[in-house]
Motif scaffolding. Structure first.
Motif, PDB file in Angstrom:
ATOM      1  N   VAL A 148      51.152  40.084  20.590  1.00 25.04           N
ATOM      2  CA  VAL A 148      49.822  39.551  20.325  1.00 25.04           C
ATOM      3  C   VAL A 148      48.790  40.598  20.732  1.00 25.04           C
ATOM      4  O   VAL A 148      48.720  40.987  21.903  1.00 25.04           O
ATOM      5  N   THR A 149      48.005  41.056  19.783  1.00 20.80           N
ATOM      6  CA  THR A 149      47.060  42.139  20.065  1.00 20.80           C
ATOM      7  C   THR A 149      45.687  41.647  20.496  1.00 20.80           C
ATOM      8  O   THR A 149      44.882  42.430  20.993  1.00 20.80           O
ATOM      9  N   VAL A 195      45.780  31.598  18.892  1.00 21.34           N
ATOM     10  CA  VAL A 195      47.086  32.242  19.005  1.00 21.34           C
ATOM     11  C   VAL A 195      48.074  31.348  19.757  1.00 21.34           C
ATOM     12  O   VAL A 195      49.284  31.456  19.569  1.00 21.34           O
ATOM     13  N   HIS A 196      47.571  30.445  20.588  1.00 21.94           N
ATOM     14  CA  HIS A 196      48.431  29.470  21.264  1.00 21.94           C
ATOM     15  C   HIS A 196      49.129  28.586  20.224  1.00 21.94           C
ATOM     16  O   HIS A 196      50.350  28.397  20.258  1.00 21.94           O
ATOM     17  N   LEU A 197      48.355  28.046  19.300  1.00 23.21           N
ATOM     18  CA  LEU A 197      48.913  27.167  18.277  1.00 23.21           C
ATOM     19  C   LEU A 197      49.860  27.930  17.356  1.00 23.21           C
ATOM     20  O   LEU A 197      50.901  27.412  16.946  1.00 23.21           O
ATOM     21  N   GLU A 198      49.507  29.169  17.043  1.00 19.62           N
ATOM     22  CA  GLU A 198      50.372  29.986  16.204  1.00 19.62           C
ATOM     23  C   GLU A 198      51.716  30.239  16.887  1.00 19.62           C
ATOM     24  O   GLU A 198      52.776  30.210  16.244  1.00 19.62           O
ATOM     25  N   THR A 199      51.657  30.473  18.199  1.00 14.33           N
ATOM     26  CA  THR A 199      52.890  30.745  18.949  1.00 14.33           C
ATOM     27  C   THR A 199      53.767  29.499  19.016  1.00 14.33           C
ATOM     28  O   THR A 199      54.995  29.586  18.912  1.00 14.33           O
ATOM     29  N   LEU A 200      53.152  28.327  19.208  1.00 16.26           N
ATOM     30  CA  LEU A 200      53.933  27.093  19.198  1.00 16.26           C
ATOM     31  C   LEU A 200      54.691  26.937  17.883  1.00 16.26           C
ATOM     32  O   LEU A 200      55.857  26.527  17.860  1.00 16.26           O
ATOM     33  N   SER A 201      54.033  27.271  16.787  1.00 16.10           N
ATOM     34  CA  SER A 201      54.687  27.193  15.480  1.00 16.10           C
ATOM     35  C   SER A 201      55.846  28.177  15.401  1.00 16.10           C
ATOM     36  O   SER A 201      56.928  27.851  14.894  1.00 16.10           O
TER      37      SER A 201
END
Length: 412
Positions: free
Chosen positions: A375-376, A395-401
């Protein structure tokens, strides 16, 4: 106070407070204002805790834990989930069970972060709940869910290493041996954690992979999220180039030393910051190849800074065996070839970035299947934010996905 004085005084106070609450952040961060807001909130709470210490209400650690309990623990309301507080082999645990759970469901065993010193399964319950809700498998509008267990392991400085590690191993073994008692398919269990919790997840995966003759089911995967994996080199590029005001290298060492049973005095911190916490024997040992910039992608390598070789013999001797203990710092393991597949997340603007980048490379060289997400545009602790609050990061929600897809890939 006269009118003129008030007119002059109020702007000065506002300017001072603004200066105090402002944290310099690197360019390119997504949702930078939210990060600034979170850091400002943290500074205010730190100030209140410091005042409480001076007024004799308790130590800084005690007050910080109380603050976290009162501000982060609240009832969980979700009609689709049952949250059970129980113990596994004497260790407090929260079990997040879908109400539509089958007789045997996959499970994630989650270890919370907090520098081995703070937080608990309770203070991170909303986070774990959202991890559960965002990681369901939706097939024809029906849930085929899995269970998440979160443990409250013993904390430092009261309980230094290996207390937390032992608790996490014991609790994970309990799940693998007794999963059928609460709907878990013990052949479909993975471990996960963020920050210090990621350290513990990697250590548990290593410990269970070392059980050559064990009849325990094998872990399906390990999920390691921006984690501390070594205490050998505090001059790595990620340490020297990510000195964000709120979380400088000295703060990381304030967590590591108590975890190792040492007092985080100014002298001890300074010794570690200059890498003079290693004995001459360690500096010449084979362990140097486990924490080396050659393991980093070329774009992350930097010329190492010059270091004054002034050894603190007493501290170095006490730390000598702990620094190379792979269950304290998994990057120091000699053999990673028996580990389960790994999902490893790193942040560009994070002290622990290079720890995990080296771990990724060593896992790949050992023949382990690794999925690496870098994650940049975020900072350490972005994954702690629970969705639907003021400090949520996209990015939290993206990582959960990403984690949902990854876990389902390795479940049978």
């Amino acid at each position: 106070m006269g009118t003129l004085a008030r007119v002059l005084f109020i702007p000065v106070i506002c300017a001072v407070m603004g200066y105090y609450l402002y944290t310099p952040l690197p360019d390119g961060l997504r949702q930078k204002s939210r990060i600034q807001l979170f850091y400002a909130k943290h500074k205010i709470s730190s100030l209140l805790i410091s005042m409480g210490v001076k007024l004799g209400f308790g130590s800084g650690i005690e007050l910080a834990r109380r603050y976290q309990h009162y501000t982060m623990v609240s009832p969980l309301n979700d009609e689709n989930i049952t949250v059970t507080n129980t113990t596994f082999s004497g260790i407090p645990v929260m079990i997040f069970t879908p109400n539509t759970v089958s007789s045997k469901s996959p499970a994630i065993v989650y270890f919370h972060g907090g520098g081995w010193m703070f937080l608990s399964s309770g203070t991170k319950s909303h986070f774990t709940n959202n991890l559960y809700r965002k990681s369901q498998i939706n097939v024809l509008n029906t849930y085929s869910p899995y269970i998440i267990t979160s443990f409250s392991y013993r904390l430092s400085p009261e309980h230094p290493f290996p207390a937390a590690f032992d608790d996490c191993v014991t609790a994970t073994v309990h799940v693998l041996q007794n999963g059928h008692k609460f709907g878990v398919d013990s052949d479909n269990v993975g471990v996960a954690g963020d920050s210090a919790g990621g350290n513990l997840a990697a250590a548990v995966a290593l410990r269970l992979s070392d059980e050559k003759e064990s009849r325990l089911p094998k872990l399906r995967f390990q999920i390691i999220i921006y984690s501390v994996l070594q205490a050998w080199d505090f001059k790595l590029p990620s340490y020297t180039h990510n000195e964000i005001t709120l979380f400088p290298s000295s703060v990381m060492i304030k967590f590591i030393l108590p975890y190792l049973g040492e007092v985080a005095t100014d002298e001890n911190i300074a010794v570690c910051l200059s890498n003079n916490h290693l004995t001459p024997a360690l500096k010449k040992s084979k362990f140097t190849k486990f924490v080396d910039q050659s393991l980093l992608p070329p774009q992350f390598r930097r010329t190492p800074p010059k270091i004054d070789d002034v050894l603190n013999t007493t501290l170095a001797k006490r730390l000598e065996t702990l620094i190379i203990n792979p269950y304290a710092f998994p990057l120091m393991a000699k053999d990673l070839s028996r580990l389960p597949p790994a999902f490893v997340l790193t942040c560009q603007h994070d002290l622990t970035r290079d720890d995990a980048l080296m771990y990724v490379e060593r896992l790949r060289k050992a023949g382990i299947d690794v999925q690496h997400k870098h994650v940049t545009d975020a900072v350490h602790d972005f994954f702690l934010r629970a969705p639907n609050n003021d400090f949520t990061y996209d990015v939290h929600l993206e990582t959960l996905s990403d984690l949902k897809v990854y876990a389902n890939k390795y479940y049978k």
